[in-house]
Design an enzyme around this catalytic site. Sequence first.
Site, PDB file in Angstrom:
ATOM      1  N   MET A 125      -4.064  -7.212  -6.990  1.00 41.73           N
ATOM      2  CA  MET A 125      -3.553  -8.468  -7.561  1.00 41.73           C
ATOM      3  C   MET A 125      -4.609  -9.322  -8.260  1.00 41.73           C
ATOM      4  O   MET A 125      -4.452 -10.526  -8.371  1.00 41.73           O
ATOM      5  CB  MET A 125      -2.852  -9.279  -6.457  1.00 41.73           C
ATOM      6  CG  MET A 125      -1.616  -8.606  -5.896  1.00 41.73           C
ATOM      7  SD  MET A 125      -0.421  -8.166  -7.174  1.00 41.73           S
ATOM      8  CE  MET A 125       0.257  -9.782  -7.511  1.00 41.73           C
ATOM      9  N   HIS A 155       2.592  -0.018 -13.285  1.00 40.10           N
ATOM     10  CA  HIS A 155       3.308  -1.289 -13.425  1.00 40.10           C
ATOM     11  C   HIS A 155       4.813  -1.015 -13.329  1.00 40.10           C
ATOM     12  O   HIS A 155       5.322  -0.099 -13.974  1.00 40.10           O
ATOM     13  CB  HIS A 155       2.964  -1.926 -14.775  1.00 40.10           C
ATOM     14  CG  HIS A 155       3.591  -3.281 -14.928  1.00 40.10           C
ATOM     15  ND1 HIS A 155       3.083  -4.402 -14.310  1.00 40.10           N
ATOM     16  CD2 HIS A 155       4.698  -3.687 -15.592  1.00 40.10           C
ATOM     17  CE1 HIS A 155       3.853  -5.441 -14.595  1.00 40.10           C
ATOM     18  NE2 HIS A 155       4.845  -5.039 -15.370  1.00 40.10           N
ATOM     19  N   GLY A 170       0.778  -1.238   0.000  1.00 37.38           N
ATOM     20  CA  GLY A 170       0.000   0.000   0.000  1.00 37.38           C
ATOM     21  C   GLY A 170       0.806   1.281   0.000  1.00 37.38           C
ATOM     22  O   GLY A 170       0.281   2.349   0.313  1.00 37.38           O
ATOM     23  N   SER A 171       2.094   1.207  -0.368  1.00 38.32           N
ATOM     24  CA  SER A 171       2.889   2.445  -0.329  1.00 38.32           C
ATOM     25  C   SER A 171       2.404   3.451  -1.376  1.00 38.32           C
ATOM     26  O   SER A 171       2.381   4.658  -1.124  1.00 38.32           O
ATOM     27  CB  SER A 171       4.380   2.143  -0.497  1.00 38.32           C
ATOM     28  OG  SER A 171       4.669   1.658  -1.778  1.00 38.32           O
ATOM     29  N   ASN A 172       2.001   2.982  -2.539  1.00 36.33           N
ATOM     30  CA  ASN A 172       1.465   3.912  -3.556  1.00 36.33           C
ATOM     31  C   ASN A 172       0.136   4.499  -3.101  1.00 36.33           C
ATOM     32  O   ASN A 172      -0.125   5.695  -3.300  1.00 36.33           O
ATOM     33  CB  ASN A 172       1.302   3.193  -4.899  1.00 36.33           C
ATOM     34  CG  ASN A 172       2.613   3.084  -5.637  1.00 36.33           C
ATOM     35  OD1 ASN A 172       3.106   4.047  -6.203  1.00 36.33           O
ATOM     36  ND2 ASN A 172       3.224   1.903  -5.592  1.00 36.33           N
ATOM     37  N   ILE A 218      -9.196  -7.320 -13.487  1.00 29.82           N
ATOM     38  CA  ILE A 218     -10.546  -6.748 -13.499  1.00 29.82           C
ATOM     39  C   ILE A 218     -11.319  -7.366 -14.677  1.00 29.82           C
ATOM     40  O   ILE A 218     -10.844  -7.338 -15.815  1.00 29.82           O
ATOM     41  CB  ILE A 218     -10.490  -5.205 -13.690  1.00 29.82           C
ATOM     42  CG1 ILE A 218      -9.511  -4.554 -12.702  1.00 29.82           C
ATOM     43  CG2 ILE A 218     -11.874  -4.584 -13.620  1.00 29.82           C
ATOM     44  CD1 ILE A 218     -10.009  -4.296 -11.336  1.00 29.82           C
ATOM     45  N   ASN A 273      -3.626   1.963 -14.078  1.00 32.15           N
ATOM     46  CA  ASN A 273      -2.771   1.051 -13.315  1.00 32.15           C
ATOM     47  C   ASN A 273      -1.330   1.537 -13.388  1.00 32.15           C
ATOM     48  O   ASN A 273      -0.942   2.203 -14.354  1.00 32.15           O
ATOM     49  CB  ASN A 273      -2.871  -0.358 -13.923  1.00 32.15           C
ATOM     50  CG  ASN A 273      -2.061  -1.379 -13.145  1.00 32.15           C
ATOM     51  OD1 ASN A 273      -2.032  -1.358 -11.913  1.00 32.15           O
ATOM     52  ND2 ASN A 273      -1.391  -2.272 -13.859  1.00 32.15           N
TER      53      ASN A 273
HETATM   54  C1  GRF Z   1       3.989  -1.433  -7.266  1.00 29.20           C
HETATM   55  O1  GRF Z   1       5.308  -1.758  -7.601  1.00 29.20           O
HETATM   56  C2  GRF Z   1       3.149  -1.308  -8.493  1.00 29.20           C
HETATM   57  O2  GRF Z   1       3.843  -0.898  -9.608  1.00 29.20           O
HETATM   58  C3  GRF Z   1       2.650  -2.722  -8.695  1.00 29.20           C
HETATM   59  O3  GRF Z   1       2.440  -3.222  -7.415  1.00 29.20           O
HETATM   60  C4  GRF Z   1       3.318  -2.570  -6.501  1.00 29.20           C
HETATM   61  C5  GRF Z   1       2.488  -2.068  -5.378  1.00 29.20           C
HETATM   62  O4  GRF Z   1       3.284  -1.588  -4.324  1.00 29.20           O
HETATM   63  N1  GRF Z   1       1.472  -2.753  -9.533  1.00 29.20           N
HETATM   64  P1  GRF Z   1       2.587  -0.906  -3.075  1.00 29.20           P
HETATM   65  O5  GRF Z   1       1.582  -1.931  -2.517  1.00 29.20           O
HETATM   66  O6  GRF Z   1       1.918   0.330  -3.530  1.00 29.20           O
HETATM   67  O7  GRF Z   1       3.671  -0.638  -2.092  1.00 29.20           O
END
Ligand code: GRF
Length: 208
Positions: A97, A116, A27-29, A100, A114
């Site tokens: 993960m 990636h 969940g860092s993003n 959709i 998304n």
């Molecule tokens: C990220 O590297 C993103 O590119 C991929 O999943 C990862 C999610 O990381 N789709 P986080 O859960 O946001 O830390």
Amino acid sequence: MHGLFRSELSSVSKELPTIVVLASGNGSNFQVLAEKSISGELRANLKALIVDRPCGAVERAKKLGIEVEMLSKPWHEDLERVLDTLKPDLIVLAGFMKIIPERIVNKYFPRIVNIHPSLLPAFPGKDAIKQAFDYGVKVTGITIHFVDAGVDTGPIIFQKAIEIDEGWDLETLESKIHELEHESYWKVVSNLLYKAYKIEGRKVTWGV
Ligand code: GRF
């Protein structure tokens, strides 16, 4: 196909555009998107974090006071129900993960995006950072794209490259990639909410 022209809409309604974030992991993003929306740098109302399982993102949401929707089975029916209820302007995938279903993608295209961790079309699917590292590429990076019915195949909105230093191990590369994701994703989300864009085939261009 044209973008949302939210700048015009927002100036009429005076309401912030709304987003939801879908995640399954760390969940860092999600956290950066939430913090930027709370600080006002990202002018958006992050209505909810949607998850398909208990995960680190949920803990982060609780600390930040963001509503969490935990999908129940069958998850895709529940996702459609949640999206239809929340009616977000943009659906932001950040480490979600699951694939959709086409029905939801078609219903919402181009409002699902998304991120990636590779330069698509290289290294789609799981463990992209490791795939690239093990392959021995000298340059990798990140891709932000619209979600279509395929896996990591939608029209590309943004890419940024990183040159891999010979001294880096996988962990170093992972942290460089995440750093780039964190500095880029919220800005691209902001652009999608406030700038006009066009999608012609696979080509995404900014401006009318
Ligand atoms: C990220 O590297 C993103 O590119 C991929 O999943 C990862 C999610 O990381 N789709 P986080 O859960 O946001 O830390």
